[in-house]
Design an enzyme around this catalytic site. Structure first.
Site, PDB file in Angstrom:
ATOM      1  N   LYS A 161       0.840  -1.202   0.000  1.00  0.00           N
ATOM      2  CA  LYS A 161       0.000   0.000   0.000  1.00  0.00           C
ATOM      3  C   LYS A 161       0.875   1.252   0.000  1.00  0.00           C
ATOM      4  O   LYS A 161       0.580   2.235  -0.684  1.00  0.00           O
ATOM      5  CB  LYS A 161      -0.935  -0.012   1.223  1.00  0.00           C
ATOM      6  CG  LYS A 161      -2.081  -0.999   1.047  1.00  0.00           C
ATOM      7  CD  LYS A 161      -2.846  -1.287   2.317  1.00  0.00           C
ATOM      8  CE  LYS A 161      -3.859  -2.409   2.063  1.00  0.00           C
ATOM      9  NZ  LYS A 161      -4.591  -2.873   3.212  1.00  0.00           N
ATOM     10  N   GLN A 215      -4.896  -2.220   9.353  1.00  0.00           N
ATOM     11  CA  GLN A 215      -4.776  -3.532   8.707  1.00  0.00           C
ATOM     12  C   GLN A 215      -5.341  -4.624   9.615  1.00  0.00           C
ATOM     13  O   GLN A 215      -5.020  -4.695  10.798  1.00  0.00           O
ATOM     14  CB  GLN A 215      -3.296  -3.797   8.383  1.00  0.00           C
ATOM     15  CG  GLN A 215      -3.060  -5.002   7.505  1.00  0.00           C
ATOM     16  CD  GLN A 215      -3.624  -4.862   6.098  1.00  0.00           C
ATOM     17  OE1 GLN A 215      -3.707  -3.764   5.555  1.00  0.00           O
ATOM     18  NE2 GLN A 215      -4.027  -5.971   5.504  1.00  0.00           N
ATOM     19  N   ASP A 267     -11.340   1.995   3.637  1.00  0.00           N
ATOM     20  CA  ASP A 267     -11.632   0.565   3.443  1.00  0.00           C
ATOM     21  C   ASP A 267     -13.134   0.346   3.215  1.00  0.00           C
ATOM     22  O   ASP A 267     -13.547  -0.716   2.771  1.00  0.00           O
ATOM     23  CB  ASP A 267     -11.259  -0.235   4.705  1.00  0.00           C
ATOM     24  CG  ASP A 267      -9.857  -0.828   4.639  1.00  0.00           C
ATOM     25  OD1 ASP A 267      -9.433  -1.212   3.540  1.00  0.00           O
ATOM     26  OD2 ASP A 267      -9.222  -0.925   5.703  1.00  0.00           O
TER      27      ASP A 267
HETATM   28  N1  GUN Z   1      -6.854  -7.456   5.732  1.00  0.00           N
HETATM   29  C1  GUN Z   1      -7.121  -8.180   4.612  1.00  0.00           C
HETATM   30  N2  GUN Z   1      -7.692  -7.402   3.681  1.00  0.00           N
HETATM   31  C2  GUN Z   1      -7.791  -6.173   4.216  1.00  0.00           C
HETATM   32  C3  GUN Z   1      -8.291  -4.940   3.721  1.00  0.00           C
HETATM   33  O1  GUN Z   1      -8.780  -4.815   2.601  1.00  0.00           O
HETATM   34  N3  GUN Z   1      -8.209  -3.887   4.580  1.00  0.00           N
HETATM   35  C4  GUN Z   1      -7.703  -3.999   5.818  1.00  0.00           C
HETATM   36  N4  GUN Z   1      -7.685  -2.916   6.596  1.00  0.00           N
HETATM   37  N5  GUN Z   1      -7.231  -5.124   6.310  1.00  0.00           N
HETATM   38  C5  GUN Z   1      -7.274  -6.206   5.499  1.00  0.00           C
END
Ligand code: GUN
Length: 280
Positions: A51, A95, A118
């Site tokens: 990211k 995350q 998200d």
């Molecule tokens: N863990 C797995 N996929 C995601 C996601 O799309 N966002 C976040 N914050 N955590 C994750």
């Protein structure tokens, strides 16, 4: 059979993102994503560093907050409150998964809906359900962008979604429904999964089980979208779909890697720009 090239589509769309960042910069807005990582889950570390890389490539600012695996819920909530209040931060992601001592739902609900890139906050999920979006959830939105790119219209199609997670399965079903698909959600308690899958014109699998979808489960000419990211016994990245056997009978299919994954990453940037643009 056409291979859906998520890497190529994402790189096309990345050009638009860069141009939007440049336009915001001209207005003195520096789109900024705060990325919070608690603990040292290896997969999460890879996702977070990807990211950050994506932000750097597209000219967004990323601010990483790495907390130890022992972090308490209050400490994390205090960080989120500070990020909510920080005017220079437009998007916040925490995350997942979080360590056991922290209640994920409480943390998600603490993120300002305006910065919830998200699209996990209950308010934003509700807005999405009602078709009155603020943000769209990244993976399902990435799938829809792929379908659009290849002019695959879910309207009137039978869409089958495998998996009912809050992150993918449920919102994916909703986005397909919004585009006038007739949607079935299947899960671990579905009695005859193969029979349900065979009805699918568009099959989206988001379970996380190697070789879950075999050739006998896919109708001739179906569109197959594989959202999963697994490793097989040889340690190779793969999805839920037994690709080699299934691909010949599809009209379109996504590979893993190089299908949905790059699109998910792009959608996070898109949501961050949406949040930043609201500051105008
Ligand atoms: N863990 C797995 N996929 C995601 C996601 O799309 N966002 C976040 N914050 N955590 C994750």
């Amino acid at each position: 059979m056409t291979l859906i090239d998520g890497k190529m589509v994402a790189s096309e769309l990345r050009k638009e993102i860069r141009a939007e960042v440049a336009a915001l910069n001209r207005e003195n807005i520096r789109p900024c994503l705060a990325v919070v990582l608690v603990g040292d889950n290896p997969a999460s570390r890879v996702y977070v560093s990807n990211k950050e890389k994506d932000c750097a490539e597209c000219g967004l600012v990323s601010k990483e907050h790495k907390l130890s695996a022992e972090t308490g819920e209050q400490e994390l909530l205090a960080l989120i409150a500070a990020l909510n209040a920080d005017e220079s931060v437009h998007g916040i992601i925490v995350q997942l998964p979080l360590p056991k001592q922290i209640d994920e739902q409480r943390v998600i609900a603490a993120i300002s809906p305006d910065k919830d890139v998200d699209c996990f906050h209950p308010y934003n999920v509700g807005c999405m359900m009602q078709g009155n979006d603020r943000f769209l959830p990244c993976t399902p939105a990435g799938v829809m962008a792929l379908l659009d790119y290849y002019h695959i219209d879910p309207a009137g199609k039978h869409c089958v979604v495998l998996g009912r997670s809050n992150i993918v399965g449920k919102p994916q079903a909703m986005l397909l429904l919004r585009r006038n698909g007739t949607v079935t959600i299947c899960h671990s308690k579905t009695p005859d999964l193969a029979a349900e899958c065979r009805k699918a014109d568009i099959l989206v699998s988001a379970v996380g089980k190697v070789n879950l979808v075999t050739a006998d489960m896919v109708k001739q000419g179906a569109v197959v979208i594989d959202v999963a990211m697994n490793r097989n016994e040889a340690g190779k990245l793969c999805g839920d779909v037994a690709f080699d056997a299934v691909a010949p009978q599809c009209s379109y299919i996504t590979p893993v890697p190089g299908g949905v994954g790059p699109m998910t990453r792009l959608m996070l940037l898109r949501n961050t720009l949406t949040a930043a643009a609201r500051k105008k």
